[in-house]
Design an enzyme around this catalytic site. Structure first.
Site, PDB file in Angstrom:
ATOM      1  N   HIS A 154      -7.252  36.494  38.059  1.00 58.92           N
ATOM      2  CA  HIS A 154      -6.243  37.330  37.412  1.00 58.92           C
ATOM      3  C   HIS A 154      -4.918  37.240  38.174  1.00 58.92           C
ATOM      4  O   HIS A 154      -4.887  36.961  39.375  1.00 58.92           O
ATOM      5  CB  HIS A 154      -6.704  38.781  37.345  1.00 58.92           C
ATOM      6  CG  HIS A 154      -7.815  39.002  36.369  1.00 58.92           C
ATOM      7  ND1 HIS A 154      -8.249  40.250  36.008  1.00 58.92           N
ATOM      8  CD2 HIS A 154      -8.576  38.132  35.665  1.00 58.92           C
ATOM      9  CE1 HIS A 154      -9.221  40.146  35.120  1.00 58.92           C
ATOM     10  NE2 HIS A 154      -9.451  38.855  34.908  1.00 58.92           N
ATOM     11  N   GLU A 178      -2.766  39.468  39.243  1.00 61.77           N
ATOM     12  CA  GLU A 178      -2.557  40.390  40.366  1.00 61.77           C
ATOM     13  C   GLU A 178      -3.289  39.908  41.617  1.00 61.77           C
ATOM     14  O   GLU A 178      -2.722  39.897  42.719  1.00 61.77           O
ATOM     15  CB  GLU A 178      -3.032  41.803  39.982  1.00 61.77           C
ATOM     16  CG  GLU A 178      -2.291  42.395  38.798  1.00 61.77           C
ATOM     17  CD  GLU A 178      -2.928  42.101  37.442  1.00 61.77           C
ATOM     18  OE1 GLU A 178      -2.617  42.830  36.488  1.00 61.77           O
ATOM     19  OE2 GLU A 178      -3.739  41.155  37.325  1.00 61.77           O
ATOM     20  N   CYS A 193      -6.710  45.441  35.598  1.00 58.72           N
ATOM     21  CA  CYS A 193      -8.119  45.757  35.334  1.00 58.72           C
ATOM     22  C   CYS A 193      -8.695  46.461  36.567  1.00 58.72           C
ATOM     23  O   CYS A 193      -8.020  46.581  37.597  1.00 58.72           O
ATOM     24  CB  CYS A 193      -8.898  44.478  35.032  1.00 58.72           C
ATOM     25  SG  CYS A 193      -9.159  43.422  36.478  1.00 58.72           S
ATOM     26  N   CYS A 233      -8.696  44.198  39.776  1.00 59.66           N
ATOM     27  CA  CYS A 233      -7.339  44.033  40.302  1.00 59.66           C
ATOM     28  C   CYS A 233      -6.832  45.340  40.904  1.00 59.66           C
ATOM     29  O   CYS A 233      -6.174  45.333  41.950  1.00 59.66           O
ATOM     30  CB  CYS A 233      -6.402  43.536  39.208  1.00 59.66           C
ATOM     31  SG  CYS A 233      -6.726  41.813  38.723  1.00 59.66           S
TER      32      CYS A 233
END
Length: 157
Positions: free
Chosen positions: A68, A70, A96, A99
């Site tokens: 992801h 992040e 999410c 993250c």
């Protein structure tokens, strides 16, 4: 000439970073900033050195090895020995749960995001109860029109 706020400028940069993603359905970008200095950026995609950039299987499901945006940004800062303690993360999408946990553990104290995403409710709930600054900013109507040629109601994906 309109002067953009600093928040809008960094969120726009996160959208530019998102354009590096090879995901055909959802491009996400994140920028980590401290004291008006960009520390790192990330986008959703395969790990560095992975043999290909495919993010989805034939059924359109995201592969489990996709990183992801992040976490990618946090990992890039760590790779270069850059502390994210006290920094701000600007993300195109609400983080999410995985993250969100990484953001908290990295010492990031402010998270500013643009778009909600239905798969990220747990991450949003976690960040809302933690003692950090966490807010949504939707400042992209003008940016989407000028840079991407999109109508105001089109979501960046």
């Amino acid at each position: 000439m309109n002067k953009y706020s600093t928040e809008q400028m960094y969120l726009e940069m996160a959208y530019v970073a998102a354009r590096q993603s090879q995901d055909p359905h959802r491009q996400v970008g994140a920028i980590i900033v401290k004291g008006n200095q960009i520390l790192a950026y990330g986008f959703n995609g395969t790990p560095t050195g992975y043999p290909n950039n495919d993010c989805k299987d034939l059924e359109g499901k995201t592969y489990p090895h996709v990183v992801h945006a992040e976490i990618n940004a946090i990992a890039k800062a760590a790779e270069h020995g850059v502390s994210t303690k006290g920094a701000t993360m600007y993300s195109t999408t609400v983080p999410c749960i995985e993250c969100a946990k990484a953001i908290l553990q990295a010492g990031i104290t402010t998270v500013i995001y643009s778009e909600d995403y239905n798969k990220c409710e747990e991450g949003k709930a976690l960040l809302e109860i933690m003692p950090i600054a966490f807010k949504q900013v939707d400042a992209f109507s003008e940016f989407k029109r000028k840079v991407f040629g999109l109508a105001d109601d089109v979501r960046f994906m």
